[in-house]
Design a protein around this motif. Structure first.
Motif, PDB file in Angstrom:
ATOM      1  N   TYR A   1       0.814  -1.218   0.000  1.00 39.47           N
ATOM      2  CA  TYR A   1       0.000   0.000   0.000  1.00 39.47           C
ATOM      3  C   TYR A   1       0.850   1.272   0.000  1.00 39.47           C
ATOM      4  CZ  TYR A   1      -3.489  -3.404   1.564  1.00 39.47           C
ATOM      5  OH  TYR A   1      -4.311  -4.496   1.666  1.00 39.47           O
ATOM      6  N   GLU A   2       2.155   1.149  -0.101  1.00 36.11           N
ATOM      7  CA  GLU A   2       3.015   2.317   0.048  1.00 36.11           C
ATOM      8  C   GLU A   2       2.941   3.275  -1.136  1.00 36.11           C
ATOM      9  OE1 GLU A   2       6.987   1.465   1.223  1.00 36.11           O
ATOM     10  OE2 GLU A   2       6.379   0.429   3.057  1.00 36.11           O
ATOM     11  N   TRP A   3       2.304   2.877  -2.213  1.00 34.44           N
ATOM     12  CA  TRP A   3       2.128   3.797  -3.349  1.00 34.44           C
ATOM     13  C   TRP A   3       1.076   4.863  -3.043  1.00 34.44           C
ATOM     14  CZ3 TRP A   3      -2.793   3.822  -5.475  1.00 34.44           C
ATOM     15  CH2 TRP A   3      -3.613   2.761  -5.118  1.00 34.44           C
ATOM     16  N   VAL A   4       0.251   4.624  -2.000  1.00 28.95           N
ATOM     17  CA  VAL A   4      -0.732   5.620  -1.585  1.00 28.95           C
ATOM     18  C   VAL A   4      -0.022   6.729  -0.820  1.00 28.95           C
ATOM     19  CG1 VAL A   4      -2.832   6.026  -0.243  1.00 28.95           C
ATOM     20  CG2 VAL A   4      -2.526   3.860  -1.463  1.00 28.95           C
ATOM     21  N   ASP A   5      -0.391   7.974  -1.084  1.00 29.86           N
ATOM     22  CA  ASP A   5       0.217   9.117  -0.405  1.00 29.86           C
ATOM     23  C   ASP A   5       0.123   8.951   1.109  1.00 29.86           C
ATOM     24  OD1 ASP A   5      -0.136  11.996   0.893  1.00 29.86           O
ATOM     25  OD2 ASP A   5       1.040  12.229  -0.936  1.00 29.86           O
ATOM     26  N   ALA A   6       1.241   9.182   1.816  1.00 30.47           N
ATOM     27  CA  ALA A   6       1.287   8.974   3.265  1.00 30.47           C
ATOM     28  C   ALA A   6       0.253   9.817   3.998  1.00 30.47           C
ATOM     29  CB  ALA A   6       2.688   9.288   3.797  1.00 30.47           C
ATOM     30  N   GLY A   7      -0.069  10.991   3.457  1.00 36.66           N
ATOM     31  CA  GLY A   7      -1.058  11.847   4.094  1.00 36.66           C
ATOM     32  C   GLY A   7      -2.470  11.310   3.991  1.00 36.66           C
ATOM     33  N   LEU A   8      -2.680  10.285   3.149  1.00 42.51           N
ATOM     34  CA  LEU A   8      -4.008   9.699   2.965  1.00 42.51           C
ATOM     35  C   LEU A   8      -4.105   8.309   3.585  1.00 42.51           C
ATOM     36  CD1 LEU A   8      -4.667  10.689  -0.766  1.00 42.51           C
ATOM     37  CD2 LEU A   8      -5.540  11.814   1.291  1.00 42.51           C
ATOM     38  N   ARG A   9      -3.066   7.895   4.306  1.00 43.52           N
ATOM     39  CA  ARG A   9      -3.070   6.562   4.906  1.00 43.52           C
ATOM     40  C   ARG A   9      -3.252   6.641   6.415  1.00 43.52           C
ATOM     41  NH1 ARG A   9       1.578   2.487   3.577  1.00 43.52           N
ATOM     42  NH2 ARG A   9       0.122   1.164   4.736  1.00 43.52           N
ATOM     43  N   GLN A  10      -3.947   5.643   6.949  1.00 43.07           N
ATOM     44  CA  GLN A  10      -4.058   5.473   8.392  1.00 43.07           C
ATOM     45  C   GLN A  10      -3.651   4.041   8.722  1.00 43.07           C
ATOM     46  OE1 GLN A  10      -4.800   7.401  11.225  1.00 43.07           O
ATOM     47  NE2 GLN A  10      -4.061   5.489  12.124  1.00 43.07           N
ATOM     48  N   LEU A  11      -2.575   3.897   9.504  1.00 39.44           N
ATOM     49  CA  LEU A  11      -2.149   2.574   9.925  1.00 39.44           C
ATOM     50  C   LEU A  11      -3.048   2.080  11.052  1.00 39.44           C
ATOM     51  CD1 LEU A  11       1.745   2.750   9.901  1.00 39.44           C
ATOM     52  CD2 LEU A  11       0.189   2.055   8.085  1.00 39.44           C
ATOM     53  N   CYS A  12      -3.251   0.775  11.072  1.00 33.99           N
ATOM     54  CA  CYS A  12      -4.150   0.167  12.041  1.00 33.99           C
ATOM     55  C   CYS A  12      -3.504   0.114  13.423  1.00 33.99           C
ATOM     56  CB  CYS A  12      -4.530  -1.242  11.579  1.00 33.99           C
ATOM     57  SG  CYS A  12      -5.541  -2.138  12.766  1.00 33.99           S
ATOM     58  N   TRP A  13      -4.147   0.758  14.400  1.00 32.75           N
ATOM     59  CA  TRP A  13      -3.618   0.754  15.756  1.00 32.75           C
ATOM     60  C   TRP A  13      -3.885  -0.559  16.481  1.00 32.75           C
ATOM     61  CZ3 TRP A  13      -0.508   3.506  18.923  1.00 32.75           C
ATOM     62  CH2 TRP A  13       0.035   4.686  18.405  1.00 32.75           C
ATOM     63  N   ALA A  14      -4.741  -1.414  15.977  1.00 36.38           N
ATOM     64  CA  ALA A  14      -4.873  -2.750  16.553  1.00 36.38           C
ATOM     65  C   ALA A  14      -3.614  -3.558  16.270  1.00 36.38           C
ATOM     66  CB  ALA A  14      -6.105  -3.451  15.980  1.00 36.38           C
ATOM     67  N   HIS A  15      -3.063  -3.414  15.053  1.00 35.42           N
ATOM     68  CA  HIS A  15      -1.794  -4.071  14.727  1.00 35.42           C
ATOM     69  C   HIS A  15      -0.657  -3.488  15.561  1.00 35.42           C
ATOM     70  CE1 HIS A  15      -4.113  -5.389  11.233  1.00 35.42           C
ATOM     71  NE2 HIS A  15      -3.171  -6.266  10.977  1.00 35.42           N
ATOM     72  N   LEU A  16      -0.643  -2.168  15.696  1.00 33.35           N
ATOM     73  CA  LEU A  16       0.411  -1.535  16.491  1.00 33.35           C
ATOM     74  C   LEU A  16       0.328  -1.965  17.951  1.00 33.35           C
ATOM     75  CD1 LEU A  16       0.148   2.033  14.938  1.00 33.35           C
ATOM     76  CD2 LEU A  16       2.050   0.443  14.644  1.00 33.35           C
ATOM     77  N   THR A  17      -0.879  -2.135  18.448  1.00 34.00           N
ATOM     78  CA  THR A  17      -1.051  -2.597  19.831  1.00 34.00           C
ATOM     79  C   THR A  17      -0.417  -3.966  20.015  1.00 34.00           C
ATOM     80  OG1 THR A  17      -3.103  -1.336  20.056  1.00 34.00           O
ATOM     81  CG2 THR A  17      -2.749  -3.134  21.613  1.00 34.00           C
ATOM     82  N   ARG A  18      -0.633  -4.859  19.059  1.00 42.30           N
ATOM     83  CA  ARG A  18      -0.017  -6.185  19.146  1.00 42.30           C
ATOM     84  C   ARG A  18       1.504  -6.087  19.083  1.00 42.30           C
ATOM     85  NH1 ARG A  18      -4.650  -7.733  15.794  1.00 42.30           N
ATOM     86  NH2 ARG A  18      -3.398  -7.643  13.900  1.00 42.30           N
ATOM     87  N   ASP A  19       2.001  -5.169  18.257  1.00 42.34           N
ATOM     88  CA  ASP A  19       3.453  -4.990  18.176  1.00 42.34           C
ATOM     89  C   ASP A  19       4.013  -4.478  19.497  1.00 42.34           C
ATOM     90  OD1 ASP A  19       3.437  -5.819  15.556  1.00 42.34           O
ATOM     91  OD2 ASP A  19       3.267  -3.797  14.731  1.00 42.34           O
ATOM     92  N   PHE A  20       3.330  -3.525  20.129  1.00 35.96           N
ATOM     93  CA  PHE A  20       3.786  -3.013  21.427  1.00 35.96           C
ATOM     94  C   PHE A  20       3.766  -4.121  22.477  1.00 35.96           C
ATOM     95  CE2 PHE A  20       2.093   1.503  20.299  1.00 35.96           C
ATOM     96  CZ  PHE A  20       3.147   1.653  19.416  1.00 35.96           C
ATOM     97  N   GLN A  21       2.753  -4.988  22.419  1.00 37.54           N
ATOM     98  CA  GLN A  21       2.709  -6.107  23.348  1.00 37.54           C
ATOM     99  C   GLN A  21       3.872  -7.054  23.087  1.00 37.54           C
ATOM    100  OE1 GLN A  21       0.457  -6.379  25.919  1.00 37.54           O
ATOM    101  NE2 GLN A  21       1.819  -8.032  26.581  1.00 37.54           N
ATOM    102  N   GLY A  22       4.246  -7.190  21.798  1.00 39.18           N
ATOM    103  CA  GLY A  22       5.432  -7.990  21.466  1.00 39.18           C
ATOM    104  C   GLY A  22       6.687  -7.392  22.072  1.00 39.18           C
ATOM    105  N   PHE A  23       6.821  -6.052  22.043  1.00 40.73           N
ATOM    106  CA  PHE A  23       7.942  -5.390  22.710  1.00 40.73           C
ATOM    107  C   PHE A  23       7.997  -5.813  24.180  1.00 40.73           C
ATOM    108  CE2 PHE A  23       8.173  -1.248  19.956  1.00 40.73           C
ATOM    109  CZ  PHE A  23       8.284  -2.027  18.818  1.00 40.73           C
ATOM    110  N   ILE A  24       6.834  -5.749  24.835  1.00 36.85           N
ATOM    111  CA  ILE A  24       6.763  -6.050  26.268  1.00 36.85           C
ATOM    112  C   ILE A  24       7.124  -7.505  26.532  1.00 36.85           C
ATOM    113  CG2 ILE A  24       5.188  -6.186  28.235  1.00 36.85           C
ATOM    114  CD1 ILE A  24       3.598  -3.861  26.923  1.00 36.85           C
ATOM    115  N   ASP A  25       6.576  -8.420  25.724  1.00 36.38           N
ATOM    116  CA  ASP A  25       6.802  -9.840  25.962  1.00 36.38           C
ATOM    117  C   ASP A  25       8.245 -10.254  25.709  1.00 36.38           C
ATOM    118  OD1 ASP A  25       4.154 -10.013  26.595  1.00 36.38           O
ATOM    119  OD2 ASP A  25       3.520 -10.872  24.680  1.00 36.38           O
TER     120      ASP A  25
END
Length: 486
Positions: free
Chosen positions: A294-318
């Motif tokens: 999806y990186e061909w879409v302008d960054a100003g028009l993209r919203q990354l999923c914070w549910a995925h980011l939440t799992r990544d942060f939990q991975g940091f913790i674990d």
């Protein structure tokens, strides 16, 4: 003759043994380091679950704690004080049979009673009539011309050439597309419920015909998605055909707006497929995960999923260490702003105040990710750098009212297809994939709009068989799309 000192010989022998021992030690240290790293990776894999990775909740072992869900201590089921839900009675005009239950005598003194209650208590019993197929027989007569002796036989109408009628064929497709039955189970279901016997090949033929019938509606739905203000996109692995004796890898894509969802099965997962689905001129807001397609879409028009980011942060913790400490702080910031976001949705926090508070959160999260990229362990640092590369895409929802911070809507839309994949193991051909993607496009879209799926499929096939324009999947009166995605 030179006298050889026995001590020199002993020293030389010991030096060789020492050299061999040091080499062996180095070899064992290297092997030990390799095994320790392998053990670390295996332990990390064993610790992966739906709360700290992209694994689905269905893959979690029994007893795996759900992130963000604290035990309440209450027993399952309805709780004391829970409002009772009762089946609503159908209006009188929808009742086919009425039985008047009038008492004839007093239950106390047995005196005879007369008249009827002006407002009797109503009780309804819903039943299904005996099911059977309606068979229409076309008798094609052949008549001889008295003048020339030419025999002319009547032709079956074009729309009736198939042995199976419009609604029956639509029902067969519905059992696959909505109820996820296999071809063999569809065959058995129609036999058990309607007494209609058909072969597995006939089921396949009906699917192919339905795929052709739905093609115009699916194309119109895709055009609608491309022109939308906001789109959720997701993709998951699939199987299509065989390759080297095994199922060939493919990908199931979904692009979804508030009321229209389009599925597509492709052999690739790259940006070329995403461009094909969304269109080269796509100018709406796109909510997705961090997949590079999806990186061909302008960054100003993209919203990354914070549910995925939440799992990544939990991975940091674990994973612990310095990255675990930073993960705890990132999770704290995440929890803070989600509490505010939910208050904005509930109307208990002004949007302007939310945007003002979020500036501090954005700054703090950026600093924490930069610290993780510099000081955290290798895997955590790499993931932090990946997030920083798309940092602008983390906060689009703050500036765009109605845009969700997660891709939960897209994941809910694709879940039906994921469950189908688990039982069907994919499709056997490109033609089979076209049916699956179009029937899912129809069933999921119609569910969002609250429309009758069987009626739509029946009308689509009837129009296709008669060469007419079929019904549309577009909502008759669409509302504001950004607001509806919430």
């Amino acid at each position: 003759m030179v006298q050889v000192d026995a001590r020199d010989v002993q020293i030389a022998r010991l030096e060789k043994r020492l050299e061999a021992a040091l080499a062996r030690i180095a070899q064992l240290e290297e092997e030990n380091a390799r095994l320790r790293e392998e053990n670390r990776r295996l332990k990390e894999r064993l610790g992966l679950n739906s709360s700290n990775s992209s694994k689905p909740p269905s893959s979690d072992a029994p007893g795996t704690p759900r992130q963000g869900k604290k035990p309440t201590g209450r027993r399952p089921g309805g709780q004391p004080g829970h409002k009772k839900h009762e089946r609503a009675l159908l209006p009188p005009e929808q009742v086919q049979h009425v039985v008047e239950v009038v008492p004839r005598e007093c239950r106390g003194c047995k005196r005879r009673l007369h008249g009827q209650d002006s407002a009797p208590r109503r009780h309804q019993v819903v039943e299904v009539p005996p099911l059977s197929a309606l068979v229409t027989e076309y008798r094609c007569h052949a008549l001889t011309c008295p003048a020339r002796g030419v025999v002319t036989r009547g032709e079956v109408p074009e729309h009736a050439r198939s042995v199976f009628g419009d609604r029956l064929a639509a029902l067969a497709s519905l059992l696959v597309g909505k109820y996820r039955l296999s071809k063999r189970l569809v065959k058995d279901a129609l036999s058990d419920m309607l007494g209609v016997e058909l072969s597995l090949g006939s089921v396949s033929n009906l699917e192919a015909e339905m795929a052709d019938a739905l093609a115009p509606a699916a194309a119109e739905a895709l055009a609608s998605v491309r022109a939308s203000e906001a789109v959720n996109a997701d993709e998951t692995s699939f199987a299509q055909g065989r390759e080297g004796g095994r199922a060939a890898r493919a990908w199931l894509w979904v692009v979804a707006t508030a009321l229209v969802v389009v599925f597509h099965i492709a052999p690739l997962r790259g940006g070329k497929v995403a461009r094909q689905l969304l269109g080269e001129d796509f100018a709406g807001f796109l909510t997705s995960d961090r997949w590079s397609g999806y990186e061909w879409v302008d960054a100003g028009l993209r919203q990354l999923c914070w549910a995925h980011l939440t799992r990544d942060f939990q991975g940091f913790i674990d994973r612990g260490g310095r990255g675990g400490e930073i993960g705890q702080k990132l999770m704290h910031e995440r929890n803070r702003f989600f509490e505010w976001y939910h208050r904005v949705r509930d109307g208990t926090l002004a949007r302007e105040e939310f945007e003002k508070r979020m500036r501090e959160v954005e700054s703090e999260v950026g600093q924490l990710l930069r610290e993780a990229a510099r000081r955290a362990e290798k895997k955590t640092a790499g993931m932090a750098r990946e997030m920083l590369r798309l940092e602008k895409c983390l906060w689009t929802f703050v500036d765009v009212p109605g845009l969700e911070p997660t891709n939960n809507f897209g994941e809910r839309c694709i879940r039906h297809a994921v469950m189908y994949r688990k039982t069907s193991f994919g499709t056997q051909s490109v033609e089979g994939s076209r049916f699956v993607e179009r029937i899912f496009t129809a069933t999921v879209t119609l569910k969002l709009q609250g429309r009758d799926v069987l009626a739509f499929l029946t009308d689509s096939l009837a129009a296709h068989r008669r060469g007419l324009h079929g019904p549309s999947l577009l909502p008759s009166a669409p509302g504001p799309q950004l607001a509806l995605t919430a």
